[in-house]
Design a protein around this motif. Structure first.
Motif, short mmCIF file in Angstrom:
data_model
loop_
_atom_site.label_atom_id
_atom_site.label_comp_id
_atom_site.label_asym_id
_atom_site.label_seq_id
_atom_site.Cartn_x
_atom_site.Cartn_y
_atom_site.Cartn_z
N LEU A 109 29.32 8.07 88.46
CA LEU A 109 28.65 7.98 87.17
C LEU A 109 29.05 9.16 86.27
N ARG A 110 29.00 10.37 86.80
CA ARG A 110 29.35 11.56 86.02
C ARG A 110 30.82 11.52 85.57
N VAL A 111 31.71 11.11 86.47
CA VAL A 111 33.14 11.06 86.14
C VAL A 111 33.40 10.08 85.00
N HIS A 112 32.85 8.88 85.11
CA HIS A 112 33.10 7.87 84.09
C HIS A 112 32.46 8.24 82.75
N LEU A 113 31.28 8.82 82.79
CA LEU A 113 30.64 9.24 81.54
C LEU A 113 31.42 10.37 80.87
N ALA A 114 31.92 11.29 81.67
CA ALA A 114 32.73 12.39 81.12
C ALA A 114 34.02 11.85 80.52
N ASN A 115 34.67 10.92 81.20
CA ASN A 115 35.90 10.33 80.67
C ASN A 115 35.64 9.51 79.40
N ALA A 116 34.52 8.82 79.36
CA ALA A 116 34.16 8.05 78.16
C ALA A 116 33.95 9.01 76.98
N ALA A 117 33.27 10.12 77.24
CA ALA A 117 33.03 11.10 76.18
C ALA A 117 34.35 11.69 75.67
N LYS A 118 35.27 11.97 76.59
CA LYS A 118 36.58 12.50 76.18
C LYS A 118 37.33 11.50 75.31
N ALA A 119 37.29 10.23 75.69
CA ALA A 119 37.99 9.19 74.92
C ALA A 119 37.37 9.03 73.54
N LEU A 120 36.04 9.08 73.45
CA LEU A 120 35.36 8.96 72.16
C LEU A 120 35.70 10.18 71.28
N THR A 121 35.70 11.36 71.87
CA THR A 121 36.06 12.56 71.12
C THR A 121 37.51 12.48 70.63
N ALA A 122 38.40 11.99 71.47
CA ALA A 122 39.80 11.84 71.07
C ALA A 122 39.94 10.82 69.94
N ALA A 123 39.18 9.74 69.99
CA ALA A 123 39.22 8.74 68.92
C ALA A 123 38.74 9.35 67.61
N ARG A 124 37.69 10.13 67.67
CA ARG A 124 37.19 10.78 66.47
C ARG A 124 38.23 11.75 65.90
N THR A 125 38.88 12.49 66.79
CA THR A 125 39.92 13.43 66.37
C THR A 125 41.06 12.70 65.68
N VAL A 126 41.45 11.57 66.24
CA VAL A 126 42.52 10.76 65.63
C VAL A 126 42.10 10.30 64.24
N LEU A 127 40.86 9.86 64.10
CA LEU A 127 40.38 9.37 62.81
C LEU A 127 40.27 10.48 61.76
N GLU A 128 40.01 11.71 62.18
CA GLU A 128 39.85 12.78 61.20
C GLU A 128 41.15 13.51 60.88
N THR A 129 42.19 13.27 61.67
CA THR A 129 43.46 13.93 61.47
C THR A 129 44.23 13.26 60.35
N PRO A 130 44.63 14.04 59.32
CA PRO A 130 45.43 13.43 58.26
C PRO A 130 46.77 12.96 58.83
N HIS A 131 47.23 11.84 58.35
CA HIS A 131 48.47 11.25 58.86
C HIS A 131 49.65 11.86 58.13
N SER A 132 50.55 12.51 58.91
CA SER A 132 51.72 13.12 58.30
C SER A 132 53.01 12.53 58.83
N GLY A 133 52.93 11.39 59.45
CA GLY A 133 54.12 10.74 60.00
C GLY A 133 53.88 10.34 61.43
N PRO A 134 54.83 9.63 62.04
CA PRO A 134 54.63 9.16 63.40
C PRO A 134 54.50 10.33 64.37
N SER A 135 53.48 10.27 65.17
CA SER A 135 53.29 11.27 66.22
C SER A 135 52.45 10.65 67.31
#
Length: 146
Positions: A109-135
């Motif tokens: 339970l702890r492992v999957h919840l931690a991994n879900a939180a990391k993925a959600l944080t990464a998605a948020r980071t992607v959404l807030e990052t200005p796009h400057s070209g393919p990366s």
């Protein structure tokens, strides 16, 4: 509500309603999975809209697709939470073996919840990052052209 604000709202709900090995925890897990589904659907719909109408107000399609993939990963981890959570909520845990199994379930339970939180944080980071070209963010494999 912007996609970034929507991601923040989902993250806030997850923080405010932690998942515990109780009936309420199971309700929270189902709600979190539902919120992640709605957010992923909205991000994917915005990507589709971008492709169809070439709307300049939306983040680039690449950003939206990456965010959708990461939200799908978060949802996948939430899906993997249900088996151990159900075992903990429904189990008796009277015998030594049941108690040992419960330790494994808590760990999973702890492992999957931690991994879900990391993925959600990464998605948020992607959404807030200005796009400057393919990366490619470091957590996604780089596509190699042959």
């Amino acid at each position: 509500m912007s996609l970034l604000h929507a991601a923040d709202a989902v993250a806030a709900d997850i923080r405010e309603h932690p998942i515990t090995a109780t009936r309420d925890g199971l309700v929270h897990a189902v709600r979190h999975a539902s919120l992640l589904c709605h957010l992923a659907d909205r991000v994917a719909a915005d990507a589709e809209s971008r492709l169809i109408s070439n709307t300049a107000l939306l983040p680039s399609t690449e950003i939206l697709c990456r965010a959708t993939a990461l939200l799908g990963m978060a949802l996948g981890h939430y899906a993997q939470v249900f088996d151990p959570l159900l075992a903990l909520v429904m189990g008796d845990q009277h015998s030594v073996q049941e108690q040992l199994d419960a330790l494994d379930h808590h760990s999973s339970l702890r492992v999957h919840l931690a991994n879900a939180a990391k993925a959600l944080t990464a998605a948020r980071t992607v959404l807030e990052t200005p796009h400057s070209g393919p990366s490619t963010p470091p957590h996604l494999p780089q596509r190699r052209d042959r």
